[in-house]
Design a protein around this motif. Structure first.
Motif, PDB file in Angstrom:
ATOM      1  N   GLY A 108       0.797  -1.220   0.000  1.00  0.00           N
ATOM      2  CA  GLY A 108       0.000   0.000   0.000  1.00  0.00           C
ATOM      3  C   GLY A 108       0.825   1.263   0.000  1.00  0.00           C
ATOM      4  N   ILE A 109       2.118   1.161  -0.251  1.00  0.00           N
ATOM      5  CA  ILE A 109       2.984   2.344  -0.306  1.00  0.00           C
ATOM      6  C   ILE A 109       2.730   3.062  -1.628  1.00  0.00           C
ATOM      7  CG2 ILE A 109       5.383   3.123  -0.404  1.00  0.00           C
ATOM      8  CD1 ILE A 109       6.069   0.661   1.351  1.00  0.00           C
ATOM      9  N   GLY A 110       2.594   4.366  -1.564  1.00  0.00           N
ATOM     10  CA  GLY A 110       2.268   5.156  -2.746  1.00  0.00           C
ATOM     11  C   GLY A 110       0.814   5.565  -2.778  1.00  0.00           C
ATOM     12  N   ALA A 111      -0.001   4.964  -1.903  1.00  0.00           N
ATOM     13  CA  ALA A 111      -1.424   5.325  -1.853  1.00  0.00           C
ATOM     14  C   ALA A 111      -1.633   6.711  -1.263  1.00  0.00           C
ATOM     15  CB  ALA A 111      -2.195   4.285  -1.048  1.00  0.00           C
ATOM     16  N   ALA A 112      -0.713   7.133  -0.400  1.00  0.00           N
ATOM     17  CA  ALA A 112      -0.819   8.462   0.224  1.00  0.00           C
ATOM     18  C   ALA A 112       0.197   9.407  -0.394  1.00  0.00           C
ATOM     19  CB  ALA A 112      -0.581   8.354   1.729  1.00  0.00           C
ATOM     20  N   ALA A 113      -0.194  10.660  -0.542  1.00  0.00           N
ATOM     21  CA  ALA A 113       0.719  11.663  -1.079  1.00  0.00           C
ATOM     22  C   ALA A 113       1.951  11.778  -0.183  1.00  0.00           C
ATOM     23  CB  ALA A 113       0.016  13.007  -1.182  1.00  0.00           C
ATOM     24  N   GLY A 114       3.104  11.852  -0.793  1.00  0.00           N
ATOM     25  CA  GLY A 114       4.338  12.024  -0.027  1.00  0.00           C
ATOM     26  C   GLY A 114       5.030  10.741   0.359  1.00  0.00           C
ATOM     27  N   ASP A 115       4.433   9.578   0.050  1.00  0.00           N
ATOM     28  CA  ASP A 115       5.104   8.309   0.353  1.00  0.00           C
ATOM     29  C   ASP A 115       6.403   8.201  -0.440  1.00  0.00           C
ATOM     30  OD1 ASP A 115       3.112   7.555   2.048  1.00  0.00           O
ATOM     31  OD2 ASP A 115       2.328   5.926   0.806  1.00  0.00           O
ATOM     32  N   LYS A 116       7.459   7.744   0.234  1.00  0.00           N
ATOM     33  CA  LYS A 116       8.770   7.629  -0.405  1.00  0.00           C
ATOM     34  C   LYS A 116       9.359   6.236  -0.202  1.00  0.00           C
ATOM     35  CE  LYS A 116      10.490  11.153   1.875  1.00  0.00           C
ATOM     36  NZ  LYS A 116      11.352  12.269   2.347  1.00  0.00           N
ATOM     37  N   VAL A 117      10.145   5.811  -1.176  1.00  0.00           N
ATOM     38  CA  VAL A 117      10.910   4.571  -1.112  1.00  0.00           C
ATOM     39  C   VAL A 117      12.370   4.921  -1.391  1.00  0.00           C
ATOM     40  CG1 VAL A 117      11.330   2.315  -2.165  1.00  0.00           C
ATOM     41  CG2 VAL A 117       8.980   3.147  -1.889  1.00  0.00           C
ATOM     42  N   ALA A 118      13.261   4.516  -0.488  1.00  0.00           N
ATOM     43  CA  ALA A 118      14.680   4.852  -0.627  1.00  0.00           C
ATOM     44  C   ALA A 118      15.491   3.608  -0.961  1.00  0.00           C
ATOM     45  CB  ALA A 118      15.203   5.498   0.656  1.00  0.00           C
ATOM     46  N   TYR A 119      16.549   3.820  -1.729  1.00  0.00           N
ATOM     47  CA  TYR A 119      17.408   2.722  -2.184  1.00  0.00           C
ATOM     48  C   TYR A 119      18.802   3.293  -2.465  1.00  0.00           C
ATOM     49  CZ  TYR A 119      16.039   4.980  -6.511  1.00  0.00           C
ATOM     50  OH  TYR A 119      15.790   5.930  -7.469  1.00  0.00           O
ATOM     51  N   PRO A 120      19.830   2.454  -2.536  1.00  0.00           N
ATOM     52  CA  PRO A 120      21.194   2.967  -2.751  1.00  0.00           C
ATOM     53  C   PRO A 120      21.333   3.700  -4.081  1.00  0.00           C
ATOM     54  CG  PRO A 120      21.246   0.690  -1.984  1.00  0.00           C
ATOM     55  CD  PRO A 120      19.811   1.000  -2.304  1.00  0.00           C
ATOM     56  N   ALA A 140      17.111   8.139  -4.032  1.00  0.00           N
ATOM     57  CA  ALA A 140      18.413   7.466  -4.026  1.00  0.00           C
ATOM     58  C   ALA A 140      19.290   8.075  -2.942  1.00  0.00           C
ATOM     59  CB  ALA A 140      19.088   7.609  -5.386  1.00  0.00           C
ATOM     60  N   TYR A 141      19.999   7.220  -2.209  1.00  0.00           N
ATOM     61  CA  TYR A 141      20.827   7.721  -1.109  1.00  0.00           C
ATOM     62  C   TYR A 141      22.271   7.250  -1.236  1.00  0.00           C
ATOM     63  CZ  TYR A 141      20.242   3.049   1.040  1.00  0.00           C
ATOM     64  OH  TYR A 141      20.241   1.692   1.292  1.00  0.00           O
ATOM     65  N   ASP A 142      23.172   8.034  -0.630  1.00  0.00           N
ATOM     66  CA  ASP A 142      24.559   7.608  -0.435  1.00  0.00           C
ATOM     67  C   ASP A 142      24.685   6.887   0.900  1.00  0.00           C
ATOM     68  OD1 ASP A 142      25.793   8.657  -2.844  1.00  0.00           O
ATOM     69  OD2 ASP A 142      25.395  10.641  -1.995  1.00  0.00           O
ATOM     70  N   GLU A 143      24.083   7.466   1.933  1.00  0.00           N
ATOM     71  CA  GLU A 143      24.047   6.862   3.261  1.00  0.00           C
ATOM     72  C   GLU A 143      22.597   6.841   3.721  1.00  0.00           C
ATOM     73  OE1 GLU A 143      26.520   5.444   4.681  1.00  0.00           O
ATOM     74  OE2 GLU A 143      28.052   6.130   3.273  1.00  0.00           O
ATOM     75  N   PRO A 144      22.072   5.696   4.102  1.00  0.00           N
ATOM     76  CA  PRO A 144      20.631   5.618   4.405  1.00  0.00           C
ATOM     77  C   PRO A 144      20.181   6.534   5.524  1.00  0.00           C
ATOM     78  CG  PRO A 144      21.788   3.591   5.062  1.00  0.00           C
ATOM     79  CD  PRO A 144      22.735   4.387   4.223  1.00  0.00           C
ATOM     80  N   ARG A 145      21.029   6.757   6.533  1.00  0.00           N
ATOM     81  CA  ARG A 145      20.594   7.571   7.671  1.00  0.00           C
ATOM     82  C   ARG A 145      20.604   9.063   7.359  1.00  0.00           C
ATOM     83  NH1 ARG A 145      24.711   5.563  11.729  1.00  0.00           N
ATOM     84  NH2 ARG A 145      25.645   4.682   9.846  1.00  0.00           N
ATOM     85  N   GLU A 146      21.042   9.409   6.135  1.00  0.00           N
ATOM     86  CA  GLU A 146      20.984  10.809   5.709  1.00  0.00           C
ATOM     87  C   GLU A 146      19.687  11.131   4.972  1.00  0.00           C
ATOM     88  OE1 GLU A 146      24.502  11.456   3.430  1.00  0.00           O
ATOM     89  OE2 GLU A 146      25.860  11.278   5.150  1.00  0.00           O
ATOM     90  N   VAL A 147      18.860  10.109   4.714  1.00  0.00           N
ATOM     91  CA  VAL A 147      17.587  10.327   4.035  1.00  0.00           C
ATOM     92  C   VAL A 147      16.621  11.031   4.993  1.00  0.00           C
ATOM     93  CG1 VAL A 147      15.618   9.210   2.920  1.00  0.00           C
ATOM     94  CG2 VAL A 147      17.922   8.271   2.614  1.00  0.00           C
ATOM     95  N   ASP A 148      15.886  12.013   4.483  1.00  0.00           N
ATOM     96  CA  ASP A 148      14.849  12.669   5.280  1.00  0.00           C
ATOM     97  C   ASP A 148      13.760  11.641   5.590  1.00  0.00           C
ATOM     98  OD1 ASP A 148      12.858  14.198   6.390  1.00  0.00           O
ATOM     99  OD2 ASP A 148      12.644  15.552   4.678  1.00  0.00           O
ATOM    100  N   PRO A 149      13.519  11.318   6.856  1.00  0.00           N
ATOM    101  CA  PRO A 149      12.531  10.274   7.181  1.00  0.00           C
ATOM    102  C   PRO A 149      11.079  10.684   6.959  1.00  0.00           C
ATOM    103  CG  PRO A 149      13.383  11.259   9.190  1.00  0.00           C
ATOM    104  CD  PRO A 149      14.185  11.846   8.061  1.00  0.00           C
ATOM    105  N   GLU A 150      10.841  11.965   6.699  1.00  0.00           N
ATOM    106  CA  GLU A 150       9.469  12.432   6.484  1.00  0.00           C
ATOM    107  C   GLU A 150       8.868  11.734   5.256  1.00  0.00           C
ATOM    108  OE1 GLU A 150       5.975  14.376   7.175  1.00  0.00           O
ATOM    109  OE2 GLU A 150       7.762  14.459   8.426  1.00  0.00           O
TER     110      GLU A 150
END
Length: 367
Positions: A108-120, A140-150
């Motif tokens: 159900g990811i993507g059903a709500a506005a603003g849903d994000k999926v992160a990957y290398p 896309a991330y370089d380091e996963p913990r640098e992704v905005d969790p919002e």
């Protein structure tokens, strides 16, 4: 409504076809090192199990047989060091690519506005494709913990990495899992090359030193394509958070996503036999050593590549220049930008060709 395909990038392998044609015109034939598809025989123990289960006229179950779930749980405990797994913590899937591509939709990811999926940032393209299919924002991330969790719903890890062969240290995995739990982000770890470590020992997110003995918010993805030469069988499975797997099971029942019964039996045999994995590792180790030596002798630099079935190589030039020059020698490799813009000066060289073809590649590279 625009077609679904309009959300997707151009299928990358279509762009390689002209170079494949060039390589095929070599008088001694093409050496195809572009796709990591197994070429060695399916282990006899697996073929026997498949044949014995060939008379399977009824529908299989999405959850798989009790024997299959026993085999998955046992393998995860034996090979990954996982603890506390039960049948509710595992789920067979129809190959890992299917799972990667459709996971976000099934959750159900993507059903709500603003849903994000992160990957290398350097990654297997299907992580991005899965996000786009679901209508989620790919990040896309370089380091996963640098992704905005919002808005971040799903975080993909990939260790050992495709394409680079990089192995994430246990401490980095542990810290990432802790960060994801703190922010309510689901972690899926693609570990399909875990049994193919060469210069590092890959660790699963299910290891207690990483997950702290709890599977909450964590799922590992595994495949038998590489370790058992079963790419043609489409045999893979998930292990981890039972609440997430229960949700996936409900959805996949409606979709009829069933692993064929003979393949389930073959998977049981494959997971119960470590001898064929060791034998296949020896084959790959010899091919890897020969190709690495030849590439370095012909001016390439190898980065990462401490695990998986690939060498991540560069001559510090645009990747398509490298692809073109090697194609003229009859050797086909994958351009690094298939895996993201950060790979634009690299090529991925698979060592899944036969011994004879690898030997021919070595000869052409060092001529």
């Amino acid at each position: 409504m625009p077609p679904l395909s309009s959300r997707l990038p151009v299928f990358p392998w279509d762009r390689l076809e002209p170079y494949k044609k060039t390589a095929a015109e070599h008088p001694d034939g093409i050496v195809d090192l572009s796709v990591g598809t197994p070429v060695d025989p399916v282990p006899e123990v697996v073929r026997e199990a498949l044949a014995a289960a060939a008379d399977s006229p009824g529908y299989p179950t999405v959850w798989g047989t009790a024997e299959l779930r026993d085999a998955i749980v046992g393998w995860c405990e034996r090979r990954l060091g996982a603890r506390g797994l039960a049948h509710t913590h595992v789920l067979p899937v129809v190959g890992s690519k299917e799972l990667v591509a459709w996971l976000a939709i099934q959750l159900g990811i993507g059903a709500a506005a603003g849903d994000k999926v992160a990957y290398p940032r350097l990654a297997y393209p299907t992580y991005e494709v899965g996000a786009r299919l679901a209508g989620a924002e790919p990040v896309a991330y370089d380091e996963p913990r640098e992704v905005d969790p919002e808005g971040l719903r799903l975080l993909w890890l990939n260790s050992p990495s495709n394409p680079t062969g990089r192995v994430l240290p246990k401490e980095e995995l542990r810290d990432t899992v802790a960060w994801a739990r703190e922010h309510g982000v689901l972690v899926f770890s693609d570990e399909c090359y875990l049994e193919l470590g060469w210069e590092a020992e890959p660790v699963s997110v299910l290891h207690p030193d990483v997950c702290g003995g709890s599977h909450e918010g964590v799922v590992a993805v595994h495949s038998l394509s590489k370790r058992s030469n079963l790419a043609g069988y489409r045999a893979a499975f998930l292990a981890g958070d039972e609440a997430i797997l229960e949700e996936l099971l409900r959805v996949r029942k409606h979709g009829g996503m069933m692993v064929p019964a003979p393949v389930q039996a073959a998977t049981v045999a494959a997971l119960g036999d470590d001898a064929h994995v060791a034998e296949q590792r020896e084959r790959y180790a010899a091919r890897r050593s020969a190709l690495r030596t030849a590439l370095e002798a012909s001016g390439f630099r190898i980065e990462h590549s401490e695990a998986s079935l690939y060498l991540w190589a560069t001559r510090d030039e645009p990747c398509w220049d490298t692809v073109g020059e090697l194609a003229r020698r009859g050797v086909l490799v994958a351009p690094g930008d298939f895996y993201g813009p950060a790979g634009e000066r690299f090529v991925r060289v698979a060592f899944t060709a036969t011994d004879e073809r690898v030997g021919e590649a070595v000869r052409r590279l060092t001529a």
